[in-house]
Each structure stands twice: as C-alpha cells, then as structure tokens.
Design a protein around this motif. Sequence first.
Motif, PDB file in Angstrom:
ATOM      1  N   LEU A   1       3.331  17.662  15.618  1.00 57.47           N
ATOM      2  CA  LEU A   1       2.862  18.902  14.988  1.00 57.47           C
ATOM      3  C   LEU A   1       1.420  19.231  15.363  1.00 57.47           C
ATOM      4  CD1 LEU A   1       4.288  18.573  11.345  1.00 57.47           C
ATOM      5  CD2 LEU A   1       5.117  20.085  13.144  1.00 57.47           C
ATOM      6  N   SER A   2       0.609  18.208  15.588  1.00 61.27           N
ATOM      7  CA  SER A   2      -0.813  18.423  15.866  1.00 61.27           C
ATOM      8  C   SER A   2      -1.150  18.312  17.350  1.00 61.27           C
ATOM      9  CB  SER A   2      -1.654  17.418  15.076  1.00 61.27           C
ATOM     10  OG  SER A   2      -1.341  16.084  15.457  1.00 61.27           O
ATOM     11  N   ASP A   3      -0.108  18.190  18.192  1.00 63.97           N
ATOM     12  CA  ASP A   3      -0.314  18.051  19.643  1.00 63.97           C
ATOM     13  C   ASP A   3      -1.236  16.886  19.972  1.00 63.97           C
ATOM     14  OD1 ASP A   3       1.326  20.236  20.440  1.00 63.97           O
ATOM     15  OD2 ASP A   3      -0.275  21.642  19.957  1.00 63.97           O
ATOM     16  N   THR A   4      -1.040  15.784  19.253  1.00 61.37           N
ATOM     17  CA  THR A   4      -1.828  14.575  19.481  1.00 61.37           C
ATOM     18  C   THR A   4      -1.053  13.660  20.428  1.00 61.37           C
ATOM     19  OG1 THR A   4      -2.769  14.725  17.265  1.00 61.37           O
ATOM     20  CG2 THR A   4      -2.973  12.610  18.398  1.00 61.37           C
ATOM     21  N   PRO A   5      -1.609  13.345  21.603  1.00 62.03           N
ATOM     22  CA  PRO A   5      -0.848  12.579  22.596  1.00 62.03           C
ATOM     23  C   PRO A   5      -0.532  11.152  22.181  1.00 62.03           C
ATOM     24  CG  PRO A   5      -3.117  12.905  23.321  1.00 62.03           C
ATOM     25  CD  PRO A   5      -2.926  13.764  22.111  1.00 62.03           C
ATOM     26  N   LYS A   6      -1.398  10.538  21.385  1.00 58.98           N
ATOM     27  CA  LYS A   6      -1.174   9.145  21.016  1.00 58.98           C
ATOM     28  C   LYS A   6      -1.752   8.866  19.638  1.00 58.98           C
ATOM     29  CE  LYS A   6       0.284   4.972  22.196  1.00 58.98           C
ATOM     30  NZ  LYS A   6       1.680   4.690  22.569  1.00 58.98           N
ATOM     31  N   THR A   7      -0.947   8.264  18.780  1.00 58.07           N
ATOM     32  CA  THR A   7      -1.411   7.833  17.464  1.00 58.07           C
ATOM     33  C   THR A   7      -1.056   6.365  17.279  1.00 58.07           C
ATOM     34  OG1 THR A   7       0.659   8.510  16.409  1.00 58.07           O
ATOM     35  CG2 THR A   7      -1.144  10.127  16.432  1.00 58.07           C
ATOM     36  N   VAL A   8      -1.637   5.768  16.263  1.00 54.15           N
ATOM     37  CA  VAL A   8      -1.358   4.368  15.956  1.00 54.15           C
ATOM     38  C   VAL A   8      -1.024   4.244  14.481  1.00 54.15           C
ATOM     39  CG1 VAL A   8      -2.305   2.017  15.844  1.00 54.15           C
ATOM     40  CG2 VAL A   8      -2.846   3.494  17.785  1.00 54.15           C
ATOM     41  N   MET A   9       0.048   3.522  14.196  1.00 56.04           N
ATOM     42  CA  MET A   9       0.451   3.244  12.822  1.00 56.04           C
ATOM     43  C   MET A   9      -0.189   1.936  12.379  1.00 56.04           C
ATOM     44  SD  MET A   9       4.374   2.820  11.515  1.00 56.04           S
ATOM     45  CE  MET A   9       4.801   2.242   9.870  1.00 56.04           C
ATOM     46  N   LEU A  10      -0.893   2.001  11.252  1.00 57.89           N
ATOM     47  CA  LEU A  10      -1.572   0.823  10.721  1.00 57.89           C
ATOM     48  C   LEU A  10      -1.283   0.702   9.236  1.00 57.89           C
ATOM     49  CD1 LEU A  10      -5.145  -0.428  11.436  1.00 57.89           C
ATOM     50  CD2 LEU A  10      -4.510   0.023   9.069  1.00 57.89           C
ATOM     51  N   LEU A  11      -0.840  -0.462   8.818  1.00 59.78           N
ATOM     52  CA  LEU A  11      -0.658  -0.728   7.391  1.00 59.78           C
ATOM     53  C   LEU A  11      -1.771  -1.628   6.902  1.00 59.78           C
ATOM     54  CD1 LEU A  11       2.289   0.388   7.985  1.00 59.78           C
ATOM     55  CD2 LEU A  11       2.889  -0.872   5.923  1.00 59.78           C
ATOM     56  N   ALA A  12      -2.251  -1.352   5.701  1.00 57.59           N
ATOM     57  CA  ALA A  12      -3.434  -2.047   5.219  1.00 57.59           C
ATOM     58  C   ALA A  12      -3.317  -2.428   3.755  1.00 57.59           C
ATOM     59  CB  ALA A  12      -4.667  -1.166   5.410  1.00 57.59           C
ATOM     60  N   THR A  13      -3.768  -3.623   3.440  1.00 58.50           N
ATOM     61  CA  THR A  13      -4.034  -4.044   2.072  1.00 58.50           C
ATOM     62  C   THR A  13      -5.529  -4.323   1.982  1.00 58.50           C
ATOM     63  OG1 THR A  13      -3.780  -6.424   2.468  1.00 58.50           O
ATOM     64  CG2 THR A  13      -1.764  -5.173   1.997  1.00 58.50           C
ATOM     65  N   SER A  14      -5.981  -4.792   0.855  1.00 57.24           N
ATOM     66  CA  SER A  14      -7.407  -5.107   0.726  1.00 57.24           C
ATOM     67  C   SER A  14      -7.805  -6.278   1.615  1.00 57.24           C
ATOM     68  CB  SER A  14      -7.746  -5.425  -0.731  1.00 57.24           C
ATOM     69  OG  SER A  14      -6.993  -6.545  -1.183  1.00 57.24           O
ATOM     70  N   LYS A  15      -6.821  -7.111   2.018  1.00 55.48           N
ATOM     71  CA  LYS A  15      -7.146  -8.320   2.773  1.00 55.48           C
ATOM     72  C   LYS A  15      -6.615  -8.336   4.196  1.00 55.48           C
ATOM     73  CE  LYS A  15      -7.333 -11.286  -1.337  1.00 55.48           C
ATOM     74  NZ  LYS A  15      -6.797 -12.505  -2.000  1.00 55.48           N
ATOM     75  N   LEU A  16      -5.653  -7.481   4.529  1.00 62.08           N
ATOM     76  CA  LEU A  16      -5.000  -7.554   5.828  1.00 62.08           C
ATOM     77  C   LEU A  16      -4.715  -6.167   6.368  1.00 62.08           C
ATOM     78  CD1 LEU A  16      -3.627  -9.369   8.001  1.00 62.08           C
ATOM     79  CD2 LEU A  16      -1.532  -9.248   6.603  1.00 62.08           C
ATOM     80  N   LYS A  17      -4.990  -5.982   7.670  1.00 62.71           N
ATOM     81  CA  LYS A  17      -4.666  -4.737   8.345  1.00 62.71           C
ATOM     82  C   LYS A  17      -3.827  -5.060   9.576  1.00 62.71           C
ATOM     83  CE  LYS A  17      -8.903  -2.375   6.868  1.00 62.71           C
ATOM     84  NZ  LYS A  17      -9.495  -3.520   6.129  1.00 62.71           N
ATOM     85  N   VAL A  18      -2.658  -4.417   9.685  1.00 62.39           N
ATOM     86  CA  VAL A  18      -1.753  -4.658  10.797  1.00 62.39           C
ATOM     87  C   VAL A  18      -1.431  -3.337  11.478  1.00 62.39           C
ATOM     88  CG1 VAL A  18       0.503  -5.528  11.526  1.00 62.39           C
ATOM     89  CG2 VAL A  18      -0.724  -6.667   9.667  1.00 62.39           C
ATOM     90  N   ALA A  19      -1.771  -3.236  12.753  1.00 61.75           N
ATOM     91  CA  ALA A  19      -1.448  -2.058  13.557  1.00 61.75           C
ATOM     92  C   ALA A  19      -0.266  -2.378  14.461  1.00 61.75           C
ATOM     93  CB  ALA A  19      -2.655  -1.637  14.394  1.00 61.75           C
ATOM     94  N   LEU A  20       0.393  -1.335  14.945  1.00 60.41           N
ATOM     95  CA  LEU A  20       1.602  -1.510  15.755  1.00 60.41           C
ATOM     96  C   LEU A  20       1.437  -0.895  17.136  1.00 60.41           C
ATOM     97  CD1 LEU A  20       4.339  -0.596  13.112  1.00 60.41           C
ATOM     98  CD2 LEU A  20       3.411  -2.851  13.656  1.00 60.41           C
ATOM     99  N   ALA A  21       1.829  -1.664  18.157  1.00 58.87           N
ATOM    100  CA  ALA A  21       1.818  -1.148  19.529  1.00 58.87           C
ATOM    101  C   ALA A  21       2.963  -0.175  19.761  1.00 58.87           C
ATOM    102  CB  ALA A  21       1.893  -2.309  20.527  1.00 58.87           C
ATOM    103  N   THR A  22       4.077  -0.401  19.069  1.00 55.93           N
ATOM    104  CA  THR A  22       5.208   0.532  19.065  1.00 55.93           C
ATOM    105  C   THR A  22       5.608   0.735  17.614  1.00 55.93           C
ATOM    106  OG1 THR A  22       6.857  -1.245  19.283  1.00 55.93           O
ATOM    107  CG2 THR A  22       6.022  -0.254  21.325  1.00 55.93           C
ATOM    108  N   THR A  23       6.296   1.836  17.319  1.00 55.95           N
ATOM    109  CA  THR A  23       6.599   2.110  15.915  1.00 55.95           C
ATOM    110  C   THR A  23       8.097   2.015  15.635  1.00 55.95           C
ATOM    111  OG1 THR A  23       6.493   4.494  16.424  1.00 55.95           O
ATOM    112  CG2 THR A  23       4.519   3.469  15.510  1.00 55.95           C
ATOM    113  N   HIS A  24       8.752   3.125  15.454  1.00 54.56           N
ATOM    114  CA  HIS A  24      10.141   3.113  15.008  1.00 54.56           C
ATOM    115  C   HIS A  24      11.089   3.152  16.208  1.00 54.56           C
ATOM    116  CE1 HIS A  24       7.901   4.846  11.482  1.00 54.56           C
ATOM    117  NE2 HIS A  24       8.498   3.804  10.952  1.00 54.56           N
TER     118      HIS A  24
END
Length: 320
Positions: A133-156
């Motif tokens: 929708l925003s014409d963004t070529p690349k985004t990253v999905m990251l899940l976060a808690t207060s102690k841990l942050k995990v990003a994904l190289a691939t998503t769904h």
Amino acid sequence: MSIAFTSGEPSGIGPDIAILHAQKERTKNLQVYCDPDVLISRAKTLKLPLSLTEKPTKNAGELFIFPIKAKTKVLPGKLNPDNAEYVLSLLQHATKKCLDNQNSGILTGPVNKAVINDAGIKFSGHTEYFAELSDTPKTVMLLATSKLKVALATTHLALKDVPKNINKNSLIEVITIINNNSKFLGVNKPKILVCGLNPHAGEDGYLGDEEITIISPVIDLLNNNDFNLVGPVPADTAFTAESLKDIDVVLAMYHDQGLPVLKASGFKNAANITLGLPFIRTSVDHGTALDLAGTGNISLGSFNCALSFFEKISSNGSQA
C-alpha cells in the motif's frame, strides 16, 4: 495526531479490545477504524458503556472512530468471507491517512488470513500488505518484548520456499533496515545475532551450504562497514542466556525459527513491529480469538505492549 487502530476481523476480539481500552480515560488519542454498528453491538454484548464520536476524545466510555461499514452482518465468533473487503478497507483507509500525515501511525488488531483468502483475495499478512500500500520495497517484521527482540529474514512463507528467498542482497537489505531503525527502539548501534538457516548452522556445509555461501559473507561484509553482527549461530543455541548476552536483536531466517521462543516467554505481552515503512506500525502478537469475542474474557496485555512500543518509537523519532 491520533494513532489509527484498525480493529481487524470484526467477528474476532479486535472490536472488544477497542471497547475495553475505552473504559478508562487515556493519555493518547486513538482513532478506531471500525463499523460503528459492530462497536455498539459488541459493547451491548459486553455490557459496557460506549459512545462514539468522530472527534478526538480521551474520555472514559468514548471512542474516536473512523466509520466504515461492514459488507454484511457481523456475529461474534462467526467468520464470513463477505467481510474480507471490509477488513482490508480498514487498512487501506488508515494507510492513506498516515501517508497524508493525518494519523501518526497504525496499531493493528488481528485479522484472519484464511477467510480473506477464502474470499478470493490474496493476502499473506499485514507486513506485506502495508509495504504494498505504501510502495515500500522492503520491510522487516520484528516481534518484541521488554527483554527480547526477534526480526525475520523472511515472513509468511511455506517452509519449502524459505531457502530460495534468502540471498545476499535480501539479507543485506533486512539487516540494514534493522540497523537503521533500531535507534528508534532506543538502541544507537544494535548488536545483532544472526541465526543460521540449517541445523547446526550447516555444520561446515554438511547440512547445507547457505551459511557458507550467503550468510557468513554478508556478516563479514557488513561488519567491515561498521555493523555489529554475530553469527551465523545455530538456532538451537541462539536463544540461550549466554548467546543473548549483550544482544539487541536476533535475526531469525524464517517465521517459526524465532517466534516460538519469543512467544513462549512473552505471549500476550509482546508487540509486532514493522520496520522500514514511512509510518510507525505496531500490532498485537495474537490472533482473532474467535471463541473469546464478546465474552470479555480477554487480556489487553499485547495491545498495551504494542501501544507502549508505538509511543517509544514515536518519542525517539520517525521510522527510516
């Protein structure tokens, strides 16, 4: 400006979250994108007071809404593919208002991917849809808690499709986005632990060569350009206390390599954050919980966490 809250699948708990959140006076303006009839009906089911307005409000019992009508009648817990276009229209309108600088960003309620696809609309998830929708070529999905942050190289993606979607260019893009955006999560130069793709990080090529041909060369290249990367680390030991010492973000190669660990330790107290968009986007970490819709037996933990991260990112600067 207000934060847009897209209420998601109308037969799930998204409307309930908005109503429960509205029961107390707030410090932040939330604009809820939803069918007004759904909100009023659900509030009656929950036996909670609610009045709707199209003007900003922080008062208890009131919701500032962006009204969008559902295509057909909504029943709590009952999915209907006829409302798939309605669900996507919430995201479309909220995105447009963010791009027009009328909302400060989007906090998303849960959607049901299957029912959208059952309606004949290809949809793999919020992350990919907002990028489109925003014409963004690349985004990253990251899940976060207060102690841990995990990003994904691939998503769904189906597991069989993961290896062919990991290459040097895509990995450089993902790591660069994490590095450039982490300062908005309160980190200036993040130390990123990069997981291997294969068991034992390939075991010197015996169990796969992606670590040798793709992942390690990217780590070396970026570290020579002032990044702070560690790896590739075998995923089965990446999340031990020793491995995580001084680590700011873990980069997993695929969805179920990293997220089960994070959700096991912080489910309902985690947020999903999309990095790289031209606006802030955070989300709850759970699904539509159809069986809980209209019961009042839900937690606002993940919503509050997503709201907290939204405010933290906003206070540290806009996304890049």
